[in-house]
Design a protein around this motif. Structure first.
Motif, PDB file in Angstrom:
ATOM      1  N   VAL A   8       0.835  -1.196   0.000  1.00  0.00           N
ATOM      2  CA  VAL A   8       0.000   0.000   0.000  1.00  0.00           C
ATOM      3  C   VAL A   8       0.869   1.245   0.000  1.00  0.00           C
ATOM      4  O   VAL A   8       1.840   1.337   0.763  1.00  0.00           O
ATOM      5  N   LEU A   9       0.528   2.196  -0.854  1.00  0.00           N
ATOM      6  CA  LEU A   9       1.114   3.526  -0.829  1.00  0.00           C
ATOM      7  C   LEU A   9       0.069   4.461  -0.233  1.00  0.00           C
ATOM      8  O   LEU A   9      -1.067   4.513  -0.718  1.00  0.00           O
ATOM      9  N   VAL A  10       0.434   5.167   0.830  1.00  0.00           N
ATOM     10  CA  VAL A  10      -0.472   6.097   1.489  1.00  0.00           C
ATOM     11  C   VAL A  10      -0.054   7.515   1.145  1.00  0.00           C
ATOM     12  O   VAL A  10       1.104   7.889   1.349  1.00  0.00           O
ATOM     13  N   ILE A  11      -0.980   8.293   0.629  1.00  0.00           N
ATOM     14  CA  ILE A  11      -0.706   9.685   0.301  1.00  0.00           C
ATOM     15  C   ILE A  11      -1.315  10.561   1.388  1.00  0.00           C
ATOM     16  O   ILE A  11      -2.528  10.633   1.539  1.00  0.00           O
ATOM     17  N   GLY A  12      -0.437  11.204   2.181  1.00  0.00           N
ATOM     18  CA  GLY A  12      -0.897  12.049   3.277  1.00  0.00           C
ATOM     19  C   GLY A  12      -0.441  11.504   4.617  1.00  0.00           C
ATOM     20  O   GLY A  12      -0.668  10.327   4.926  1.00  0.00           O
ATOM     21  N   ASN A  13       0.212  12.347   5.430  1.00  0.00           N
ATOM     22  CA  ASN A  13       0.739  11.866   6.708  1.00  0.00           C
ATOM     23  C   ASN A  13       0.053  12.513   7.910  1.00  0.00           C
ATOM     24  O   ASN A  13       0.659  12.712   8.963  1.00  0.00           O
ATOM     25  N   GLY A  14      -1.236  12.831   7.758  1.00  0.00           N
ATOM     26  CA  GLY A  14      -2.039  13.272   8.881  1.00  0.00           C
ATOM     27  C   GLY A  14      -2.647  12.072   9.596  1.00  0.00           C
ATOM     28  O   GLY A  14      -2.271  10.919   9.345  1.00  0.00           O
ATOM     29  N   PRO A  15      -3.617  12.291  10.483  1.00  0.00           N
ATOM     30  CA  PRO A  15      -4.221  11.187  11.243  1.00  0.00           C
ATOM     31  C   PRO A  15      -4.799  10.084  10.366  1.00  0.00           C
ATOM     32  O   PRO A  15      -4.644   8.897  10.680  1.00  0.00           O
ATOM     33  N   ALA A  16      -5.475  10.430   9.267  1.00  0.00           N
ATOM     34  CA  ALA A  16      -6.070   9.408   8.400  1.00  0.00           C
ATOM     35  C   ALA A  16      -4.992   8.552   7.747  1.00  0.00           C
ATOM     36  O   ALA A  16      -5.080   7.323   7.729  1.00  0.00           O
ATOM     37  N   GLY A  17      -3.978   9.209   7.182  1.00  0.00           N
ATOM     38  CA  GLY A  17      -2.920   8.473   6.510  1.00  0.00           C
ATOM     39  C   GLY A  17      -2.111   7.604   7.452  1.00  0.00           C
ATOM     40  O   GLY A  17      -1.795   6.451   7.140  1.00  0.00           O
ATOM     41  N   LEU A  18      -1.781   8.131   8.628  1.00  0.00           N
ATOM     42  CA  LEU A  18      -0.999   7.364   9.599  1.00  0.00           C
ATOM     43  C   LEU A  18      -1.804   6.194  10.138  1.00  0.00           C
ATOM     44  O   LEU A  18      -1.266   5.106  10.362  1.00  0.00           O
ATOM     45  N   PHE A 102       7.349   5.448  -6.958  1.00  0.00           N
ATOM     46  CA  PHE A 102       7.094   4.278  -6.123  1.00  0.00           C
ATOM     47  C   PHE A 102       5.962   3.448  -6.719  1.00  0.00           C
ATOM     48  O   PHE A 102       5.066   3.980  -7.378  1.00  0.00           O
ATOM     49  N   THR A 103       6.002   2.142  -6.453  1.00  0.00           N
ATOM     50  CA  THR A 103       4.993   1.221  -6.967  1.00  0.00           C
ATOM     51  C   THR A 103       4.300   0.530  -5.805  1.00  0.00           C
ATOM     52  O   THR A 103       4.951   0.060  -4.871  1.00  0.00           O
ATOM     53  N   GLY A 104       2.973   0.458  -5.883  1.00  0.00           N
ATOM     54  CA  GLY A 104       2.205  -0.217  -4.844  1.00  0.00           C
ATOM     55  C   GLY A 104       1.020  -0.949  -5.430  1.00  0.00           C
ATOM     56  O   GLY A 104       0.505  -0.589  -6.498  1.00  0.00           O
ATOM     57  N   ARG A 105       0.573  -1.977  -4.724  1.00  0.00           N
ATOM     58  CA  ARG A 105      -0.609  -2.713  -5.178  1.00  0.00           C
ATOM     59  C   ARG A 105      -1.880  -1.895  -4.983  1.00  0.00           C
ATOM     60  O   ARG A 105      -2.807  -1.976  -5.782  1.00  0.00           O
ATOM     61  N   LYS A 106      -1.934  -1.139  -3.906  1.00  0.00           N
ATOM     62  CA  LYS A 106      -3.096  -0.309  -3.606  1.00  0.00           C
ATOM     63  C   LYS A 106      -2.616   1.082  -3.177  1.00  0.00           C
ATOM     64  O   LYS A 106      -1.455   1.264  -2.789  1.00  0.00           O
ATOM     65  N   VAL A 107      -3.524   2.046  -3.252  1.00  0.00           N
ATOM     66  CA  VAL A 107      -3.234   3.415  -2.819  1.00  0.00           C
ATOM     67  C   VAL A 107      -4.346   3.876  -1.890  1.00  0.00           C
ATOM     68  O   VAL A 107      -5.534   3.649  -2.167  1.00  0.00           O
ATOM     69  N   VAL A 108      -3.955   4.505  -0.789  1.00  0.00           N
ATOM     70  CA  VAL A 108      -4.903   5.186   0.092  1.00  0.00           C
ATOM     71  C   VAL A 108      -4.621   6.676   0.000  1.00  0.00           C
ATOM     72  O   VAL A 108      -3.523   7.129   0.346  1.00  0.00           O
ATOM     73  N   THR A 232     -13.004   3.888  -3.515  1.00  0.00           N
ATOM     74  CA  THR A 232     -13.493   4.835  -4.502  1.00  0.00           C
ATOM     75  C   THR A 232     -14.007   4.051  -5.708  1.00  0.00           C
ATOM     76  O   THR A 232     -14.007   2.817  -5.706  1.00  0.00           O
ATOM     77  N   ASN A 233     -14.413   4.743  -6.742  1.00  0.00           N
ATOM     78  CA  ASN A 233     -14.855   4.065  -7.961  1.00  0.00           C
ATOM     79  C   ASN A 233     -13.694   3.567  -8.816  1.00  0.00           C
ATOM     80  O   ASN A 233     -13.906   2.845  -9.788  1.00  0.00           O
ATOM     81  N   LEU A 234     -12.458   3.942  -8.455  1.00  0.00           N
ATOM     82  CA  LEU A 234     -11.283   3.497  -9.213  1.00  0.00           C
ATOM     83  C   LEU A 234     -10.677   2.265  -8.535  1.00  0.00           C
ATOM     84  O   LEU A 234     -10.377   2.304  -7.333  1.00  0.00           O
ATOM     85  N   PRO A 235     -10.487   1.170  -9.246  1.00  0.00           N
ATOM     86  CA  PRO A 235      -9.949  -0.061  -8.658  1.00  0.00           C
ATOM     87  C   PRO A 235      -8.602   0.168  -7.967  1.00  0.00           C
ATOM     88  O   PRO A 235      -7.695   0.769  -8.545  1.00  0.00           O
ATOM     89  N   GLY A 236      -8.513  -0.303  -6.729  1.00  0.00           N
ATOM     90  CA  GLY A 236      -7.254  -0.210  -5.989  1.00  0.00           C
ATOM     91  C   GLY A 236      -7.016   1.116  -5.311  1.00  0.00           C
ATOM     92  O   GLY A 236      -5.968   1.313  -4.683  1.00  0.00           O
ATOM     93  N   LEU A 237      -7.966   2.042  -5.402  1.00  0.00           N
ATOM     94  CA  LEU A 237      -7.800   3.361  -4.785  1.00  0.00           C
ATOM     95  C   LEU A 237      -8.828   3.547  -3.671  1.00  0.00           C
ATOM     96  O   LEU A 237     -10.031   3.392  -3.891  1.00  0.00           O
ATOM     97  N   TYR A 238      -8.319   3.891  -2.480  1.00  0.00           N
ATOM     98  CA  TYR A 238      -9.152   4.152  -1.319  1.00  0.00           C
ATOM     99  C   TYR A 238      -8.932   5.596  -0.881  1.00  0.00           C
ATOM    100  O   TYR A 238      -7.946   6.230  -1.255  1.00  0.00           O
ATOM    101  N   ALA A 239      -9.852   6.112  -0.081  1.00  0.00           N
ATOM    102  CA  ALA A 239      -9.717   7.485   0.412  1.00  0.00           C
ATOM    103  C   ALA A 239     -10.199   7.546   1.850  1.00  0.00           C
ATOM    104  O   ALA A 239     -11.076   6.776   2.268  1.00  0.00           O
TER     105      ALA A 239
END
Length: 267
Positions: A8-18, A102-108, A232-239
């Protein structure tokens, strides 16, 4: 050396991302958090937070430090570079930040709420005198005059980096109006009614618009549309977090981050 594949690649280092990253590690996943230093997070400036269970009357800075330390202790990896792009690549995602990819299977995506629209001329001159990355493109303007549009103290440091490369660096923090001018490429910038010559305008926004970052992403009332699993509606992408809507509270961000991290690890 073989490129590392993250779960997983997480974009954002606030409370949600951490929170998402910690929950990935709870399931023994490899996770990378991409985001600028926590000092640039809006929560960092909060004098006191008194509605987060178990941590009353704590400053935003102290809360973020505790959360960041927790993630580090769990083995979360960090990249403190500015996000530039994200795009699907078959069964994986590619995310570029600074000069790295960077490469990841999923993204948050937990990048918060993007405020403000593009400046006049910004999209027109992107790649022709408009840049979002000082470390990537700074050397292209060696010995030339450039301008930097910043939004935090961290952006001042990026402007200082350019001073060692460019002949002149004009820095503007949170300007009221910006207009980027030129013919085939940028030649001038107008900031708050004052026009000056420049070869490049570096725009250092803390958060990119999710709709521009992820073409085709479903947006509802200005926020990312997700289901109960934070998909989300995009495969492998969460928010997760503020980008999915109100209330803008730490408790909501942490809970959604937990759901996103757990959901992303159902690989």
């Amino acid at each position: 050396m073989e490129e590392k594949l993250y779960d997983v690649l997480v974009i954002g280092n606030g409370p949600a991302g951490l929170s998402a990253a910690i929950n990935v590690r709870q399931r023994n996943g490899a996770v990378l958090v991409i985001g600028l230093p926590i000092e640039g997070n809006p929560l960092y400036k909060a004098h006191e937070i008194d509605n987060y269970l178990g941590l009353p009357r704590m400053s935003g800075a102290d809360m973020l430090r505790i959360m960041h330390k927790h993630a580090e202790d769990k083995g979360v990896e960090f990249c403190e570079e500015r996000l530039l792009a994200a795009y699907p690549n078959g069964d994986t995602w590619m995310v570029s930040a600074g000069s790295c990819v960077f490469t990841g299977r999923k993204v948050v995506f937990a990048g918060g709420v993007a405020r403000g629209k593009a400046f006049e001329g910004e999209e027109e001159f992107l790649g022709r005198g408009v840049s979002y990355c000082t470390t990537c493109d700074g050397m292209l303007y060696k010995g030339k005059e450039v301008s930097v549009i910043g939004f935090s103290e961290a952006d001042r440091k990026e402007a200082a980096y350019l001073e060692g490369i460019c002949s002149k660096v004009d820095y503007f923090e949170k300007p009221g109006s910006v207009k980027i001018l030129g013919d085939q490429k940028v030649s001038q910038v107008e900031v708050d009614g004052k026009t000056m010559d420049t070869s490049c305008v570096f725009i250092l926004r803390p958060t990119l618009s999710p709709a521009s970052l992820f073409p085709g992403l479903a947006i509802e009332n200005g926020f990312i549309k997700v289901n109960r699993s934070m998909e989300t509606n995009l495969p492998g992408l969460y928010a997760a977090g503020d980008c999915t809507g109100t209330p803008f509270q730490v408790a909501k961000a942490v809970g959604e981050g937990m759901m996103a991290g757990q959901s992303a690890m159902k690989i």
